[in-house]
Design a protein around this motif. Sequence first.
Motif, mmCIF file in Angstrom:
data_model
loop_
_atom_site.group_PDB
_atom_site.id
_atom_site.type_symbol
_atom_site.label_atom_id
_atom_site.label_comp_id
_atom_site.label_asym_id
_atom_site.label_seq_id
_atom_site.Cartn_x
_atom_site.Cartn_y
_atom_site.Cartn_z
ATOM 1 N N VAL A 14 -10.926 -1.033 4.628
ATOM 2 C CA VAL A 14 -10.766 -1.945 3.500
ATOM 3 C C VAL A 14 -9.658 -2.948 3.790
ATOM 4 C CG1 VAL A 14 -10.412 -2.126 1.011
ATOM 5 C CG2 VAL A 14 -11.428 -0.042 1.975
ATOM 6 N N LYS A 15 -9.925 -4.200 3.475
ATOM 7 C CA LYS A 15 -8.908 -5.241 3.578
ATOM 8 C C LYS A 15 -8.666 -5.808 2.189
ATOM 9 C CE LYS A 15 -7.676 -9.583 5.867
ATOM 10 N NZ LYS A 15 -8.091 -10.633 6.829
ATOM 11 N N PRO A 16 -7.402 -5.781 1.710
ATOM 12 C CA PRO A 16 -7.135 -6.303 0.362
ATOM 13 C C PRO A 16 -7.400 -7.801 0.277
ATOM 14 C CG PRO A 16 -5.095 -5.797 1.514
ATOM 15 C CD PRO A 16 -6.204 -5.259 2.360
ATOM 16 N N ARG A 17 -7.908 -8.231 -0.854
ATOM 17 C CA ARG A 17 -8.236 -9.644 -1.037
ATOM 18 C C ARG A 17 -6.998 -10.514 -1.196
ATOM 19 N NH1 ARG A 17 -13.678 -10.303 -2.409
ATOM 20 N NH2 ARG A 17 -14.769 -8.369 -2.945
ATOM 21 N N ASN A 18 -5.896 -9.910 -1.641
ATOM 22 C CA ASN A 18 -4.724 -10.718 -1.968
ATOM 23 C C ASN A 18 -3.667 -10.767 -0.870
ATOM 24 O OD1 ASN A 18 -3.772 -8.138 -2.118
ATOM 25 N ND2 ASN A 18 -3.142 -8.213 -4.258
ATOM 26 N N GLY A 19 -3.979 -10.274 0.325
ATOM 27 C CA GLY A 19 -3.038 -10.383 1.438
ATOM 28 C C GLY A 19 -1.880 -9.406 1.394
ATOM 29 N N THR A 20 -2.009 -8.323 0.613
ATOM 30 C CA THR A 20 -0.922 -7.359 0.454
ATOM 31 C C THR A 20 -0.458 -6.788 1.790
ATOM 32 O OG1 THR A 20 -1.754 -6.742 -1.727
ATOM 33 C CG2 THR A 20 -0.263 -5.197 -0.660
ATOM 34 N N SER A 25 3.107 -6.331 6.582
ATOM 35 C CA SER A 25 3.082 -6.292 8.044
ATOM 36 C C SER A 25 3.992 -7.357 8.649
ATOM 37 C CB SER A 25 1.646 -6.487 8.536
ATOM 38 O OG SER A 25 1.595 -6.497 9.949
ATOM 39 N N SER A 26 3.938 -8.547 8.090
ATOM 40 C CA SER A 26 4.781 -9.632 8.593
ATOM 41 C C SER A 26 6.262 -9.305 8.408
ATOM 42 C CB SER A 26 4.433 -10.931 7.866
ATOM 43 O OG SER A 26 5.275 -11.982 8.283
ATOM 44 N N LEU A 77 7.831 -5.560 -0.729
ATOM 45 C CA LEU A 77 6.544 -5.764 -0.057
ATOM 46 C C LEU A 77 5.947 -4.441 0.412
ATOM 47 C CD1 LEU A 77 7.371 -8.974 2.015
ATOM 48 C CD2 LEU A 77 5.881 -8.812 0.024
ATOM 49 N N THR A 78 6.804 -3.510 0.841
ATOM 50 C CA THR A 78 6.328 -2.189 1.267
ATOM 51 C C THR A 78 5.733 -1.425 0.088
ATOM 52 O OG1 THR A 78 8.027 -2.095 2.998
ATOM 53 C CG2 THR A 78 6.982 -0.018 2.366
ATOM 54 N N LEU A 79 6.418 -1.452 -1.039
ATOM 55 C CA LEU A 79 5.920 -0.749 -2.222
ATOM 56 C C LEU A 79 4.692 -1.425 -2.810
ATOM 57 C CD1 LEU A 79 9.257 0.260 -3.963
ATOM 58 C CD2 LEU A 79 7.676 1.728 -2.704
ATOM 59 N N GLU A 80 4.617 -2.737 -2.677
ATOM 60 C CA GLU A 80 3.417 -3.451 -3.114
ATOM 61 C C GLU A 80 2.215 -2.998 -2.292
ATOM 62 O OE1 GLU A 80 2.354 -7.782 -2.042
ATOM 63 O OE2 GLU A 80 3.326 -7.943 -4.003
ATOM 64 N N ALA A 81 2.403 -2.869 -0.983
ATOM 65 C CA ALA A 81 1.327 -2.387 -0.113
ATOM 66 C C ALA A 81 0.976 -0.938 -0.433
ATOM 67 C CB ALA A 81 1.743 -2.522 1.360
ATOM 68 N N ALA A 82 2.003 -0.112 -0.682
ATOM 69 C CA ALA A 82 1.759 1.296 -1.012
ATOM 70 C C ALA A 82 1.015 1.440 -2.338
ATOM 71 C CB ALA A 82 3.090 2.051 -1.067
ATOM 72 N N GLU A 83 1.347 0.601 -3.308
ATOM 73 C CA GLU A 83 0.660 0.653 -4.600
ATOM 74 C C GLU A 83 -0.807 0.265 -4.453
ATOM 75 O OE1 GLU A 83 -0.186 0.963 -8.693
ATOM 76 O OE2 GLU A 83 1.288 1.893 -7.369
ATOM 77 N N TRP A 84 -1.077 -0.760 -3.671
ATOM 78 C CA TRP A 84 -2.482 -1.132 -3.422
ATOM 79 C C TRP A 84 -3.222 0.014 -2.742
ATOM 80 C CZ3 TRP A 84 -5.082 -1.358 1.255
ATOM 81 C CH2 TRP A 84 -6.402 -1.830 1.171
ATOM 82 N N LEU A 85 -2.577 0.633 -1.739
ATOM 83 C CA LEU A 85 -3.209 1.729 -1.009
ATOM 84 C C LEU A 85 -3.467 2.914 -1.934
ATOM 85 C CD1 LEU A 85 -4.105 2.464 1.903
ATOM 86 C CD2 LEU A 85 -1.861 3.535 2.217
ATOM 87 N N ARG A 86 -2.523 3.190 -2.826
ATOM 88 C CA ARG A 86 -2.703 4.300 -3.771
ATOM 89 C C ARG A 86 -3.905 4.066 -4.682
ATOM 90 N NH1 ARG A 86 -0.669 5.904 -9.283
ATOM 91 N NH2 ARG A 86 -0.194 3.707 -9.560
#
Length: 212
Positions: A14-20, A25-26, A77-86
Amino acid sequence: MMGFVMSTGTISIVKPRNGTLERASSAWGRVAQRAPTFDVRIVVRSKEQNLIENPEAREAFGSACQCSGGQEQLLDLTLEAAEWLRREFQTRLSESNQEKDLELRLALIRRTQCPKLHFDKVDLRALATLVGPSTMWAPEETVDWGKFRDLQERGPPMEPLEFESKVAPNGLTATPDFHALFLSPPALHRSPHTSDTRVLLQFDIRDLRSIR
């Protein structure tokens, strides 16, 4: 928000639509090479509303981000990515697991964690590689399952690449950049054979008897 999904039964990418994941990663890419290794795990309660405001997550991951030389933005940004993954992880849980707590892992490693092709003894695992080579996996239709069972049960010990050549002779597939990998048994996969720096986000159902 759901992302672009490719599914092969027990494996979903899965790739998030919003670039999370791209943003996280950057941010990690700017600091990871000079950062020390770490492996941080926290419990995420089933009724947790949002990881971004979770005090335990901010404290545990904040320490990892700080020792890596990152600023507050790296943590956010890390927690934003983790929230999307959750959220993606929870949409894939079976009904019997919906109320179970989860374990969230953030790790920076420079070793091959799982060198041999295997499947995890958990109902579902989510992996997102923020920095470095990604998890390798075998498309189900290319696996010689008879050979896999035979070698697992009665075969002589052999090196990981020899085992892989017999079980998945057509080779493995790397998870694309900025994608999350969702694995259910018997999805065969392994870590990349490298000592390069890798930064990983991982979710499991909170059951320490079966997590490995």
